[in-house]
Structure formats: structure tokens, C-alpha cells
Design an enzyme around this catalytic site. Structure first.
Site, PDB file in Angstrom:
ATOM      1  N   LYS A  41      22.361   7.251   5.160  1.00  0.00           N
ATOM      2  CA  LYS A  41      23.805   7.182   5.361  1.00  0.00           C
ATOM      3  C   LYS A  41      24.445   8.559   5.163  1.00  0.00           C
ATOM      4  CE  LYS A  41      23.060   2.774   5.948  1.00  0.00           C
ATOM      5  NZ  LYS A  41      21.786   2.440   5.374  1.00  0.00           N
ATOM      6  N   ASP A  81      22.996   1.283  -6.954  1.00  0.00           N
ATOM      7  CA  ASP A  81      22.914   1.793  -5.586  1.00  0.00           C
ATOM      8  C   ASP A  81      24.215   2.563  -5.347  1.00  0.00           C
ATOM      9  OD1 ASP A  81      23.134   2.146  -2.831  1.00  0.00           O
ATOM     10  OD2 ASP A  81      22.041   0.310  -2.372  1.00  0.00           O
ATOM     11  N   ARG A  86       1.636  12.192   1.274  1.00  0.00           N
ATOM     12  CA  ARG A  86       2.097  10.887   0.740  1.00  0.00           C
ATOM     13  C   ARG A  86       2.442  11.004  -0.754  1.00  0.00           C
ATOM     14  NH1 ARG A  86      -1.316   6.953  -1.028  1.00  0.00           N
ATOM     15  NH2 ARG A  86      -2.931   7.426   0.494  1.00  0.00           N
ATOM     16  N   TYR A 110      24.183  -5.294  -0.763  1.00  0.00           N
ATOM     17  CA  TYR A 110      23.803  -5.090   0.640  1.00  0.00           C
ATOM     18  C   TYR A 110      22.812  -6.187   1.067  1.00  0.00           C
ATOM     19  CZ  TYR A 110      20.858  -3.212   4.335  1.00  0.00           C
ATOM     20  OH  TYR A 110      20.109  -3.073   5.472  1.00  0.00           O
TER      21      TYR A 110
HETATM   22  C1  LIG Z   1      24.362   0.020   0.199  1.00  0.00           C
HETATM   23  C2  LIG Z   1      23.049   0.094   0.907  1.00  0.00           C
HETATM   24  N1  LIG Z   1      21.915   0.214   0.201  1.00  0.00           N
HETATM   25  C3  LIG Z   1      20.702   0.282   0.786  1.00  0.00           C
HETATM   26  C4  LIG Z   1      20.578   0.215   2.157  1.00  0.00           C
HETATM   27  C5  LIG Z   1      19.209   0.283   2.788  1.00  0.00           C
HETATM   28  O1  LIG Z   1      18.980   1.554   3.281  1.00  0.00           O
HETATM   29  P1  LIG Z   1      17.976   1.870   4.499  1.00  0.00           P
HETATM   30  O2  LIG Z   1      18.554   1.242   5.711  1.00  0.00           O
HETATM   31  O3  LIG Z   1      17.936   3.352   4.526  1.00  0.00           O
HETATM   32  O4  LIG Z   1      16.670   1.260   4.141  1.00  0.00           O
HETATM   33  C6  LIG Z   1      21.719   0.090   2.943  1.00  0.00           C
HETATM   34  C7  LIG Z   1      21.610   0.017   4.408  1.00  0.00           C
HETATM   35  O5  LIG Z   1      22.558  -0.284   5.121  1.00  0.00           O
HETATM   36  C8  LIG Z   1      22.992   0.025   2.304  1.00  0.00           C
HETATM   37  O6  LIG Z   1      24.127  -0.116   3.003  1.00  0.00           O
END
Ligand SMILES: Cc1ncc(COP(=O)(O)O)c(C=O)c1O
Length: 390
Positions: free
Chosen positions: A207, A182, A59, A112
Site C-alpha cells: 500500500k 497492523d 530466502r 481487514y
Molecule cells: C489493513 C491491511 N492489512 C493487510 C493487508 C494484506 O496485505 P497484502 O495484500 O499485501 O497481502 C491489506 C490488504 O488490503 C490491508 O488492507
């Protein structure tokens, strides 16, 4: 950290030579263990006092996961990286690590959906308030001395809006805030925000980094000093990446360069096709000259990515349901092409008035373009869109 190697080479080779690994294994060693043994209490105490580089508990950190962290830090041009069990774990732990009760965030509005829920329903429980802006011009009006972080995405999900990295870094510095981006949609292959003065980069590694729709993971990259409170928060919140996912992530990153080159190329072809289709009312792709962020995208991105969003005048769900080669599924960034309507997927559950402010409509369709033959997907779109022109 900065490597003179090309990104494609860095993706394949990583930062360590195989001769550094036990038995000279060409692949990274997969260390599937939750805990680590000590020879005696003296060596345990040496670890606790920071006098040895031993591991204690997965962890906290794990050798396989650490190798991938080094690799991602190098790809983003950052000093340090921390991996998490999901992109949301990376985002939530970052904000909880950096901020205290009473602090505030300034964020662009079109983030998001999961991040939007984190901002509107979770962080307020810790007394962390999020102020949304529609553009960086509004920051001056909304700023107060409790605002400690400027958060944004570029390109955004799902509108592919482009924000200037240079401007974000400058505004954040002028107001004494940390800038956090992000960078999931762009990937470190297409865009390196730290190079433009951004403080911290976050990824949903689920992704493009993983690239095969087989793991969930997240990453944070930036200077060691800024990441230390985030690391401490990760240890107690526990959203750590498990070594098996770490291993798969590393394997995925080996082909990130080759995949992104193909994603960039395929998405451009599909965006151009959609732009010329009479039934399509809007196409959002930063690689198109008509996109209003195209010039900035050309400056700060080396490729425009694999995400394409478009709008039709009506019957969007019927168009989606007629597609046969695209897969109807949430998520993005894998080798396979996916289709979704943001109002039913990434942005489901957000009140209609907020969606309208974000610019997300019921007739909007988001495509995650994979690495297959783009002609097959153009043919698929052609037959599906026929219902609107017949
Ligand atoms: C731009 C973006 N940031 C963060 C996330 C969250 O990621 P996770 O699904 O791996 O928690 C997503 C998920 O679709 C996303 O599209």
C-alpha cells in the site's frame, strides 16, 4: 533506533550514506541473486556458525532487502524489521512464529478481510483460536491464560475506527499478552505505535510504503528478540521478499513523506466535501471533528491518512459505476485514487451476519485518495451522487 532527522529526510536519505555502497552509488545497490558464493568450506562453516556476516541464500536474507529493512525499522522507531512477499505473509508468519498450537489471539472484530479469513479459516488448522472483541472493554471477559497476543488495526479497514495505542499497550501488558498492530492505513509517517508501547508493528507494504501499486510486500517491525522466532518461521515458510521488489519498495519509500502529506491533505478535503453532501448518510474519516475517534487520533497520529469511507442511503453500486475519475479496483495507498465497495472487495466472502457485527454495510463505499488534484475527484463524486438527489 531513533533518528534526529525529520521523517521526510529519513524517507529520502535512508540510514546509509552512499559512500558506504560499492562505487559510492547514490541509489542503493540492487543485488539480484538467489544465492551467494563462498571462497572455501572454511568460510561457509564460519557463516553457519554465525562467525561471519556473509549472506547465503536470498530466502533467508539479501543485501538489498536488508537495506530496506533497516530503513523501515528506522522509520517506525524499531530495533529490527523483516520484509515479506506480501502483507498477508507478514501477518501469517508473525502469528505462526509467535504462537504454538493451543495458543489464542484476542483481536478486534473489524479487521481487514484477508486477516479475518486467516483468523477464521487458516489459524484454526494450527489449533490457534481467535477471539473477537468489539471493544477493548470486552477483553477482561474473554481473556483466558492461552491468550498470548492482542491484535488490532488503527485506523481500521474500512471503517477508519480509532483505537487508543496507549490503552492497547497497557491492556496487553496487564494481561501478559504481546500487542501486535497492523499499521498499514496510518503508515510510519502518520503514526509510530512502538513509541506508545506496542510490541510489534505489521504493514502491508503493498500500500503506502510502496506507494505505486507495482509491488506486493509486507513488513514486521519490533525488538530483535521478539522478531527472531518470526524470522526463523519466514526462513521455513518462505514468504520472503525478492530483491527486485525490495529495490522498488526502497524507491517508493523515498517519496513516502511527500506522498503522505498530499494524501492527508486531499483526503481531508474530500471527507469535508462528503460530510456536507445531502445524499451522504455517514462519513468515516478520523480527521473530521465529528468522527468519534477524532480526539484519540489527534493524540497519536500526525496526519489522518488517505482513506475515506462513506455511506449513501441506497444505490451504492450505481454511484460507484458512475465515477469516471476514480478507478474501481481493490487495494489502496497508491498515488492514484481508487474506489471500491468493501462487500465486493476487501471483505468479500465474509458471512453477512459477521459483516453486520463489523458494521460493514452494502451501501458503504471506500475511497483510497491519491495525490492528484482533489478538485477533480470532488467534481467526479458530485456528478455521481446526483442520481441520489435528482
Ligand atoms: C489493513 C491491511 N492489512 C493487510 C493487508 C494484506 O496485505 P497484502 O495484500 O499485501 O497481502 C491489506 C490488504 O488490503 C490491508 O488492507
Amino acid at each position: 533506533m531513533s533518528s534526529s532527522k525529520g521523517k521526510g529526510t529519513l524517507c529520502v536519505q535512508g540510514v546509509r550514506k552512499p559512500t558506504e555502497f560499492p562505487w559510492g552509488s547514490v541509489n542503493i545497490p540492487a543485488c539480484y541473486t538467489s544465492t551467494f558464493a563462498f571462497k572455501n568450506t572454511k568460510s561457509l562453516i564460519e557463516y553457519l556458525e554465525g562467525k561471519s556476516e556473509h549472506f547465503i541464500y536470498t530466502r533467508y536474507s539479501n543485501p538489498t532487502v536488508e537495506l530496506v529493512e533497516e530503513q523501515i525499522a528506522e522509520l517506525e522507531g524499531g530495533e529490527r524489521s523483516i520484509l515479506f512477499s506480501s502483507g498477508m505473509a507478514a501477518l501469517s508468519t508473525t502469528f505462526l512464529g509467535l504462537l504454538n498450537s493451543g495458543d489464542e489471539i484476542i483481536s478486534i472484530r473489524d479487521v481487514y478481510g484477508g486477516t479475518y479469513h486467516l483468523f477464521t479459516s487458516a489459524l484454526p488448522k494450527w489449533n490457534i483460536k481467535v477471539n473477537f472483541v468489539n471493544s477493548f472493554d470486552e477483553i477482561e471477559k474473554i481473556y483466558n491464560k492461552n491468550c498470548k497476543v492482542l491484535f488490532f488495526e488503527t485506523p481500521t479497514n474500512p471503517l477508519l475506527k480509532i483505537y487508543s495505542l496507549k490503552d492497547a499497550a497497557k491492556i496487553a501488558k496487564d494481561f501478559g499478552m504481546l500487542s501486535v498492530i497492523d499499521n498499514t492505513f496510518a503508515t510510519p509517517y502518520n503514526q509510530n505505535p512502538l513509541k506508545w508501547g506496542i510490541d510489534i508493528v505489521v504493514h502491508s507494504g503493498t500500500k503506502y510504503l510502496g506507494g505505486h501499486s507495482d509491488i506486493t510486500c509486507g513488513a514486521v517491525v519490533g525488538p530483535s528478540e521478539l522478531l527472531e522466532p518470526i524470522y526463523k518461521m519466514k526462513k521455513v515458510l518462505g514468504g520472503s521478499l525478492d530483491p527486485h521488489s525490495g529495490y522498488l519498495l526502497y524507491r517508493g519509500i523515498k517519496t513516502l513523506g511527500a506522498r503522505m502529506a498530499q494524501h492527508n491533505q486531499n483526503a481531508m478535503k474530500i471527507a469535508q466535501y462528503l460530510e456536507s453532501h445531502p445524499a451522504v448518510t455517514n462519513v468515516y474519516y478520523p480527521g473530521l471533528a465529528a468522527h468519534n475517534g477524532h480526539q484519540i487520533a489527534c493524540e497519536q497520529m500526525t496526519g489522518f491518512g488517505g482513506m475515506v469511507t462513506f455511506e449513501v442511503s441506497s444505490r451504492a453500486s450505481e454511484v460507484v459505476d458512475r465515477l469516471k475519475t476514480f478507478i474501481l479496483a481493490v487495494s489502496l495507498g497508491g498515488v492514484e485514487s481508487l474506489v471500491s465497495q468493501p462487500i465486493y472487495t476487501s471483505h468479500y466472502g465474509i458471512p453477512e451476519t459477521d459483516l453486520r457485527k463489523m458494521g460493514i454495510t452494502p451501501e458503504m463505499i471506500r475511497l483510497s485518495i491519491g495525490i492528484e488534484n482533489p478538485e477533480d475527484f470532488i467534481a467526479d463524486l458530485e456528478q455521481a451522487l446526483q442520481i441520489l438527489t435528482a
